[in-house]
Design a protein around this motif. Structure first.
Motif, short mmCIF file in Angstrom:
data_model
loop_
_atom_site.label_atom_id
_atom_site.label_comp_id
_atom_site.label_asym_id
_atom_site.label_seq_id
_atom_site.Cartn_x
_atom_site.Cartn_y
_atom_site.Cartn_z
N LYS B 402 0.76 -1.08 -0.08
CA LYS B 402 0.07 0.15 -0.05
C LYS B 402 0.84 1.32 -0.01
O LYS B 402 1.95 1.16 0.78
CB LYS B 402 -0.87 0.00 1.29
N ASP B 418 -2.14 4.48 -3.60
CA ASP B 418 -3.55 4.19 -3.26
C ASP B 418 -3.96 5.67 -2.85
O ASP B 418 -5.16 6.16 -3.14
CB ASP B 418 -3.64 3.38 -2.25
N ILE B 419 -3.19 6.45 -2.22
CA ILE B 419 -3.76 7.95 -1.91
C ILE B 419 -2.65 8.61 -2.20
O ILE B 419 -1.29 8.58 -1.94
CB ILE B 419 -4.21 7.84 -0.34
N LYS B 429 -11.66 13.44 7.32
CA LYS B 429 -11.90 12.55 6.10
C LYS B 429 -10.91 11.92 5.48
O LYS B 429 -10.76 10.73 5.00
CB LYS B 429 -12.95 13.41 5.17
N PHE B 430 -9.69 12.66 5.41
CA PHE B 430 -8.58 12.21 4.85
C PHE B 430 -8.08 11.09 5.67
O PHE B 430 -7.60 10.00 5.26
CB PHE B 430 -7.46 13.34 4.35
N TRP B 431 -7.78 11.66 6.90
CA TRP B 431 -7.09 10.41 7.92
C TRP B 431 -7.97 9.24 7.85
O TRP B 431 -7.27 8.25 8.00
CB TRP B 431 -6.83 11.11 9.16
N ASN B 432 -9.27 9.53 7.66
CA ASN B 432 -10.04 7.95 7.80
C ASN B 432 -9.75 7.39 6.37
O ASN B 432 -9.59 6.21 6.56
CB ASN B 432 -11.46 8.49 7.68
N ARG B 433 -9.45 8.01 5.44
CA ARG B 433 -9.11 7.09 4.14
C ARG B 433 -7.73 6.44 4.48
O ARG B 433 -7.63 5.44 3.89
CB ARG B 433 -8.99 8.04 3.18
N VAL B 434 -6.85 7.06 4.84
CA VAL B 434 -5.48 6.83 5.27
C VAL B 434 -5.65 5.44 6.11
O VAL B 434 -5.05 4.40 5.77
CB VAL B 434 -4.68 7.69 5.72
N GLU B 436 -8.29 3.57 6.44
CA GLU B 436 -8.79 2.39 5.50
C GLU B 436 -7.61 1.64 4.61
O GLU B 436 -7.38 0.51 4.78
CB GLU B 436 -9.86 3.00 4.59
N VAL B 437 -6.88 2.48 3.97
CA VAL B 437 -5.90 1.89 3.09
C VAL B 437 -5.06 1.25 3.89
O VAL B 437 -4.29 0.11 3.27
CB VAL B 437 -5.24 3.19 2.09
#
Lengths: 603, 607
Positions: B402, B418-419, B429-434, B436-437
């Motif tokens: 990743k 991935d991001i 929101k961004f940290w949530n995506r991080v 998840e990845v």
């Protein structure tokens, strides 16, 4: 430039992608390319880039496929793409005249488009309809038993009407008294259309509930006991193949049905797929249960678009009745079957080439070990079985191993589908108990002998890769062991009859051309050797051969034999060696004909 | 089966020991038995297609390729029977007949071509098959190397190298069977490739003259060149180089397979830019007379500098060095340091923050191999540390690692991420995506560079460290990797040299009337110092500027004295890479003209 893909098409594509595991979605690439080519007519840079983005690939991963699989084209073709089969059986029946007539009629050379953008003519390798040769396809429609006049009439009709009429499937051939039809039994019955109602009416889908009531290992044992051997070509015992599967590694197990029927002279699977798809589907479901697979892929050759449609419909019919899907027949077994279309590569008939192709790659056969039973599709244990083999499974479950073993001879149990092409009175497919008929009976009784005034010269018993039998060798029984003892093999069951008008040098050239066209190019001896044989035969055929060429030809063939990653090496070496050995005189005569020096043109 | 368990087998009658999991080729090689190969190349996945390495294994009817067949305990292998030699000979004959292998006009003639060497080995002086003479393209549109399809044997070593080592997959095979051909991108010319990084690894991998370095072609066989193993000083990675020289000039530069850092891989900068790009050298000492720089002798130049120093006011002189100078030069600087009020090195933008507490990232290259998640913050390896970029690409493409990138400039790596986001204040929101990845990541590694050293960057760094520590449940977060931009900046900083980003600020506090600049072999000759107009104005005000450099530049325009310094391939000594390894520099060439190594010049001037 962004590609404008209609919403409906994109939805279809998204649905196809779900047929493959999320992390292996590149496997959907051949399907995508088929769909995009159907819509756009060709696969240019935009289509390549769109596909790559869709599947998370690099564009080069897509481009390399378009150049590998001949069904795909990067440049636009005519609205109607005429594909004339040029392989051995069709050549024996006169396909050359058709190509010539069509070229004259349309004023184009192969792979050129007519100026009105309507037509493109191409020659293609075997379309697996050898018994009704010569054949050609126009887009997805197959036209059989052609003559130059008929072919011209077809073109005229397309020109006048501006459209292509769907071709009905030809009627099923009636059984000969010497036959014993098991796999062909249903379709031979009047009114049998292959729909699920037909299949159930004739006793279908009884093996599935019975099997689901058994333990998987009991089914494996039953299949082992039946002695059924693989019908794809190598004749490996099916039950033993299943028992090699590496289980318990925590990985899913896959079953792959090899429906990439492409060995020249073979068109048996075509019948099973087109006329009785549920027999195959039931066979696959039972086999999946036996080996512990919950997903199966049917790899059907790209040139059988009807077959793919029939299978997809049949799968939906089976799903509607809960023979397939989740909790099948409420017995707690889940199984899905997906249809995967090939795109015109003989090498996909080799099981690891097929797996690579199914994974969305160029069909390069893998180095073994590891075998697919350990590392197969998507890196998981996989069993690959032929259509005919799997179609036998429901019958074995219904009637028991002993019943199956009661047919045929020891070592070659059950019935076998053979398909006969070439200049006989009744070419076509026949099913009989293995070892109970001889090649002579097949040619002279079942097929009614050779066409008027012709004499038998030789016969290729199991698809064009098997060594030829001379006319005096045909009293051999048709089973695995007898044919092996006769120095050849049962192969894929494609019998090609050669009569006294046949020029053996030309037939050998035709065979060599096929394998040179189909070599994947991975191994030096095959990539170069196949072309070499083709070139050498070409010059011998055209009167530029030298006496030493006969031995050289045998030598090249021998050096390809057994020296390559996959058996394509043998597939070309065996027939060439056999033709050269058994009809040496013809080659020598051709080399002496006028003793012209080889010119650049014939090198 | 236990991989690594000892196994015994007999090869050509010789009892051999090996480890379970090794191929026949590996076991044979370890036991001194050589099997001919063509498509095999160490560190690449086996291809098995050329069929040169075929061997007979007792009990197997078919010959098997040694490169990809596992050695089994108790087996008996024959590698050199008459049958095998005949088959190999045939394979070679077929390869020679396939394309246009005219040795006399090939740059790899006389010893650099595996195909030719094999043919010599088998005594092939003619072939039994007529040549096919295909008409194939010679693509010389690439900047540094050419691709001649006529000499290609389709071994795919270039394709696999491009895919498995550099990780860009620019090359592949198009068509089928005998029509197979190497393709670049979507069948474009090399010069038009949008993905090629010009790392030149494909050329190094090519066994024939199909891929060749344009600057090396027809300069004589490499096999007859002198070879010197040294270290690339273009960036802090410190890749191993093998420099091929003849008559005191470079013929070619390849990666050193023995290098523990790079294992033979290089990027464009190390492989080509240092010697192919035309850079005007300063070959003689020069002093300014009547407004013009005029060549002079070393004696005169040194004397001039000495006079100027003694004339300068104590407390008003400074020395500025390039961060690429060697550790030996640093020691000289330490010795002469008392003579200067300020000693600084001109580092890259924001790099000084990395140097204030210099930390070496021990075994960083190995950590990159072990990680299953990577976060790249404020670093541009694609531009600056190419071999690290290659590792990241391969990790993502081959191991499914990743990748999260936070950078203010885009690069090709974004396509693999991935991001990928800019370094700005980021929302929940961004940290949530991080989160998840990196959800299933067990061994993440954080790689950060100079550009992370901003207020926002440091906040993100803290936040990332927290996210990662909490994310790798059950795993272990690998120690972060600090990726500086300049070659030897960390070692110099650790040695007490002060990092400088803006000279006018650095020296602005008090006036300076003597400035000694060691630009060494900075590719731009140190001109980047003058990037800002106010710095130029500042330098022009200084009474006396001495420039010690390898290449001419705008900097020499403001110099009173110019001293020629040796370049990378003329230096001895060592540099310390970002992992903290002291890596040797060995001179492959005698210095050009009157150039001398930096530390020697300094010792002479300040003796």
């Amino acid at each position: 430039m962004a590609l404008n893909v209609p919403t409906e098409l994109e939805q279809h594509i998204d649905e196809v992608i779900t047929h493959y595991p999320q992390q292996h979605k590149r496997a959907a690439v051949l399907w995508l390319l088929h769909l995009l080519q159907e819509h756009f007519g060709h696969l240019g840079k935009e289509q390549v880039e769109w596909t790559a983005t869709k599947l998370g690939l690099q564009p080069i991963n897509v481009w390399e496929l378009i150049t590998f699989y001949p069904m795909f084209t990067a440049k636009p073709r005519g609205k109607f793409h005429i594909k004339v089969c040029r392989t051995l059986s069709c050549e024996l029946c006169g396909c050359g005249g058709i190509l010539e007539r069509l070229q004259r009629k349309l004023g184009v050379k192969p792979d050129e488009n007519t100026s009105d953008g309507l037509f493109t003519i191409s020659t293609v390798e075997c379309l697996a309809a050898c018994g009704t040769g010569p054949v050609m396809m126009v887009n997805d429609e197959l036209f059989e038993n052609l003559t130059p006049d008929k072919a011209e009439a077809i073109i005229n009709r397309i020109k006048t009407t501006g459209k292509l009429e769907p071709q009905p499937l030809p009627p099923v051939l009636p059984a000969h008294p010497l036959e014993k039809r098991v796999l062909l039994a249903n379709m031979s019955k009047p009114g049998y259309k292959g729909a699920i109602e037909d299949y159930i009416r004739e006793g279908g889908y009884k093996a599935l509930p019975k099997a689901l009531g058994m333990k998987p290992e009991e089914i494996v044992a039953e299949v082992k006991n039946s002695g059924v051997r693989g019908r794809g070509g190598a004749g490996f015992p099916c039950g033993m193949k299943w028992s090699f599967l590496a289980k318990g590694a925590g990985q899913p197990i896959y079953l792959v049905c090899n429906a990439d029927e492409s060995e020249p002279g073979t068109f048996k699977d075509r019948q099973l797929l087109h006329y009785d798809p549920h027999q195959l589907i039931e066979g696959i479901l039972v086999s999946c249960y036996a080996v512990g697979a919950h997903a199966a892929y049917i790899y059907i050759r790209g040139e059988m678009p009807y077959g793919a449609k029939i299978l997809i419909r049949a799968i939906e019919e089976a799903r509607a009745r809960n023979f397939l899907g989740k909790n099948i027949l409420r017995k707690g077994f889940d199984c899905e079957i997906f249809v995967h279309r090939g795109a015109g590569a003989y090498i996909c008939g080799e099981e690891t080439g097929l797996i690579e192709s199914l994974e969305g790659k160029r069909a390069y056969p893998r180095i073994k070990p590891p075998f697919p039973a350990v590392v197969g599709l998507f890196g998981c244990p996989t069993v690959v079985n032929n259509v005919e083999t799997l179609s036998n499974i429901p019958h074995i479950i219904n009637n028991g191993a002993a019943w199956f073993r009661g047919m045929g001879v020891p070592g070659s149990t059950g019935t076998r589908l053979v398909c006969v092409s070439g200049p006989v009175k009744r070419p076509g497919y026949y099913e009989f108990e293995m070892g109970k008929l001889t090649m002579r009976q097949l040619i002279y009784d079942l097929c009614g002998g050779l066409q008027e005034g012709r004499q038998l010269k030789g016969v290729v018993p199991g698809g064009s890769s098997m060594p030829v039998l001379k006319a005096d060798q045909i009293d051999v029984a048709l089973d695995f062991e007898s044919l092996r003892k006769a120095g050849t093999m049962a192969g894929s069951g494609g019998v090609i009859v050669l009569d006294d008008t046949v020029d053996i040098v030309q037939s050998t050239l035709n065979v060599a051309q096929f394998y040179a066209h189909e070599s994947c190019g991975q191994c030096t001896p095959c990539r170069e050797g196949t072309l070499w044989m083709e070139k050498m035969l070409h010059r011998v055929k055209h009167g530029h051969g030298r006496p030493e060429d006969v031995d050289l030809l045998w030598d090249v063939a021998d050096n390809v034999d057994g020296k390559t990653i996959c058996p394509l090496g043998e597939a070309v070496a065996w027939p060439v060696k056999a033709f050269v050995t058994k009809y040496r005189g013809e080659f020598e005569k051709a080399c002496k004909k006028n003793g012209k020096e080889a010119t650049d043109e014939h090198r | 089966m236990i991989a690594g368990k000892e196994i015994s087998l007999t090869i050509d009658g010789k009892p051999c020991k090996g480890a379970l999991g090794q191929t026949i080729l590996q076991v044979a090689g370890d036991n001194g038995i050589e099997i001919p190969t063509l498509c095999y190349l160490k560190n690449l996945s086996p291809w098995g297609g050329c069929r040169m390495c075929i061997v007979e294994v007792q009990g197997s009817p078919k010959v098997v390729p040694a490169c990809s067949t596992p050695a089994t305990d108790g087996s008996t292998v024959i590698t050199n029977s008459e049958r095998l030699q005949g088959l190999r000979r045939l394979t070679l004959e077929l390869l020679f007949s396939e394309r246009n292998h005219f040795c006399p006009i090939c740059p790899m003639n006389k010893g650099d071509c595996d195909l030719q060497q094999q043919a010599y080995g088998f005594g092939i002086d003619s072939i039994r098959y007529p040549y096919l003479y295909p008409a194939l393209l010679v693509d010389v549109s690439g900047k540094y190397f050419g691709l001649d399809h006529n000499r290609c044997i389709l071994c795919t070593r270039c394709v696999r190298t491009c895919d498995e080592i550099e990780g860009v997959h620019t090359l592949d095979i198009g068509n089928r069977g005998v029509k197979n051909q190497i393709v670049v991108d979507l069948n474009v010319m090399f010069g038009a490739s949008t993905t090629c990084t010009s790392c030149g690894a494909c050329v190094a991998a090519c066994p024939t003259g199909a891929l060749f370095d344009k600057s090396a072609a027809f300069h004589g066989p490499l096999s007859r060149c002198q070879q010197v193993r040294t270290t690339c000083t273009e960036c802090p990675v410190g890749c191993g180089l093998v420099v091929y020289t003849k008559d005191n000039r470079i013929v070619d530069v390849f990666g050193d397979a023995e290098s523990t850092v790079s294992r033979g891989h290089l990027c464009r900068r190390g492989r080509y830019e240092t010697w192919v790009e035309p850079r005007p050298r300063i070959l003689r000492p020069m002093v300014r007379r009547d407004g013009h720089l005029v060549p002079t002798s070393w004696g005169d130049a040194v004397h001039t500098v000495k006079t100027l120093i003694s004339a300068s006011n104590h407390g008003q002189n400074a020395m500025l060095v390039s961060p690429r100078v060697t550790n030996e030069t640093m020691r000289t600087l330490q010795k002469i340091g008392l003579r200067f009020d300020h000693i600084g090195m001109f580092v890259a933008d924001k790099e000084s923050a990395l140097c204030t507490s210099p930390e070496f990232s021990t075994d960083a290259m190995k950590r990159l191999d072990d990680a299953d998640g990577m976060i790249l913050l404020g670093a541009q390896p694609s531009r600056e540390q190419g071999v690290v970029a290659a590792k990241i690409r391969v990790a993502v493409r081959k191991r499914g690692v990743k990748l999260v990138i936070l950078n203010s400039r885009r690069s090709d790596l974004d396509a693999y991420a991935d991001i990928s986001a800019p370094i700005v204040t980021l929302e929940r929101k961004f940290w949530n995506r991080v989160g998840e990845v990196l959800g299933n990541v067990k061994r993440p590694v954080l790689i950060y560079g100079a550009a992370a050293m901003t207020a926002v960057g440091v906040t993100i760094l803290d936040r990332l460290t927290k996210v990662l520590t909490s994310q790798c449940n059950g795993g272990e977060m690998l120690a972060p990797i600090q990726l500086p931009t300049s070659t030897n900046s960390l070692a110099l900083a650790a040695g007490g040299v002060e990092p400088v980003e803006d000279i006018s600020t650095w020296l602005g506090v008090q006036p300076v009337n003597f400035l000694y600049v060691v630009a060494s072999d900075e590719p731009d000759g140190g001109a980047r110092l003058l990037k800002e107009p106010h710095v130029r104005a500042f330098l022009e005000q200084i009474d006396c500027v001495v420039v010690q450099a390898s290449y001419e530049s705008a900097l020499t325009d403001v110099a009173r004295v110019v001293l020629p310094s040796a370049i990378w391939c003329e230096k001895n000594g060592s540099v310390t890479n970002f992992e903290g390894r002291a890596l040797p520099l060995r001179a492959a060439l005698a210095p050009s003209g009157e150039a001398r190594e930096d530390n020697i010049v300094l010792e002479t001037v300040f003796a």
